[in-house]
Design a protein around this motif. Structure first.
Motif, PDB file in Angstrom:
ATOM      1  N   LYS A 166       0.808  -1.215   0.000  1.00  0.00           N
ATOM      2  CA  LYS A 166       0.000   0.000   0.000  1.00  0.00           C
ATOM      3  C   LYS A 166       0.846   1.272   0.000  1.00  0.00           C
ATOM      4  CE  LYS A 166      -3.790  -2.349   2.357  1.00  0.00           C
ATOM      5  NZ  LYS A 166      -4.635  -2.421   3.549  1.00  0.00           N
ATOM      6  N   ASP A 167       2.047   1.187   0.516  1.00  0.00           N
ATOM      7  CA  ASP A 167       2.935   2.333   0.642  1.00  0.00           C
ATOM      8  C   ASP A 167       3.787   2.466  -0.624  1.00  0.00           C
ATOM      9  OD1 ASP A 167       5.494   3.709   1.280  1.00  0.00           O
ATOM     10  OD2 ASP A 167       4.658   3.825   3.301  1.00  0.00           O
ATOM     11  N   SER A 168       3.753   3.628  -1.277  1.00  0.00           N
ATOM     12  CA  SER A 168       4.488   3.841  -2.530  1.00  0.00           C
ATOM     13  C   SER A 168       5.997   3.735  -2.353  1.00  0.00           C
ATOM     14  CB  SER A 168       4.136   5.196  -3.141  1.00  0.00           C
ATOM     15  OG  SER A 168       2.799   5.202  -3.564  1.00  0.00           O
ATOM     16  N   VAL A 169       6.511   4.133  -1.207  1.00  0.00           N
ATOM     17  CA  VAL A 169       7.946   4.029  -0.942  1.00  0.00           C
ATOM     18  C   VAL A 169       8.354   2.561  -0.860  1.00  0.00           C
ATOM     19  CG1 VAL A 169       9.793   4.540   0.707  1.00  0.00           C
ATOM     20  CG2 VAL A 169       8.084   6.288   0.182  1.00  0.00           C
ATOM     21  N   VAL A 170       7.566   1.762  -0.168  1.00  0.00           N
ATOM     22  CA  VAL A 170       7.841   0.324  -0.064  1.00  0.00           C
ATOM     23  C   VAL A 170       7.746  -0.322  -1.448  1.00  0.00           C
ATOM     24  CG1 VAL A 170       7.072  -1.873   0.926  1.00  0.00           C
ATOM     25  CG2 VAL A 170       7.105   0.196   2.341  1.00  0.00           C
TER      26      VAL A 170
END
Length: 194
Positions: free
Chosen positions: A9-13
């Motif tokens: 869900k996290d764009s950085v991840v």
């Protein structure tokens, strides 16, 4: 014990996972492209890995607008819109050519020419999880991540996501997206009920 796989869900991840797939393996470009195709088409990993070169590229080597397959699990016909991954597929084609890798399969094992199988791709995703300290990655990560991104970026269009995943109920799709009670509450807290 069965591993629980969630969407990223996290764009950085997501960027970290994609970077790791691309740069931490000998066949990084292939692994990255598998992930990108799975994420953009919302196919099950078994269907992504069964794609043939001719399903995606025309006789002139150009990426087709659509690929037509039959889902392995359901047997139903499925049209894959390839525009979202066109650039990735073209880079991958150049990489295959530069490494003199030829196969009827889009995602071949470098040494045998046969296709990468689900177990091999699971090991790749598991290794990425180990390298990044993420315990929820698996072969369905790309499908779930693609579905989650469509859901969020389409303004929570659950009908569209259900159709793309070929699900028969909203509850099945919401569960698949990893929208647990906490996620639902967070979304409800953002709604002005007047």
């Amino acid at each position: 014990m069965k591993q629980i796989v969630y969407p990223i869900k996290d764009s950085v991840v997501l960027e970290q996972v994609q970077d790791c797939l691309l740069n931490s393996f000998e066949m990084g470009r292939r692994n990255y492209t598998i992930f990108q195709v799975g994420k953009a088409t919302l196919l099950r990993v078994s269907d992504v890995l069964r794609l043939k070169y001719s399903d995606v590229f025309d006789e002139n080597g150009k990426v087709k607008d659509d690929a037509y397959i039959h889902d392995r699990k359901t047997g139903k016909p499925n049209t894959l819109y390839l525009e979202p991954v066109k650039d990735d597929l073209l880079k991958y084609k150049k990489w295959l050519y530069a490494h003199e890798i030829h196969s009827v399969y889009l995602f071949p094992n470098r040494y045998t020419g046969t296709r990468v199988n689900e177990k091999q791709f699971y090991k790749i995703m598991h290794k990425v999880g180990e390298l990044l300290g993420i315990n929820y990655l698996g072969t369905h990560t790309m499908r779930k991540t693609g579905a989650y991104r469509v859901y969020i970026q389409s303004g929570y269009n659950i009908g569209l996501v259900m159709d793309l995943l070929n699900h028969s109920s909203q509850s099945m799709t919401l569960h698949y997206l990893g929208l647990d009670t906490e996620s639902k509450r967070n979304m409800l807290n953002k709604i002005n009920f007047g």
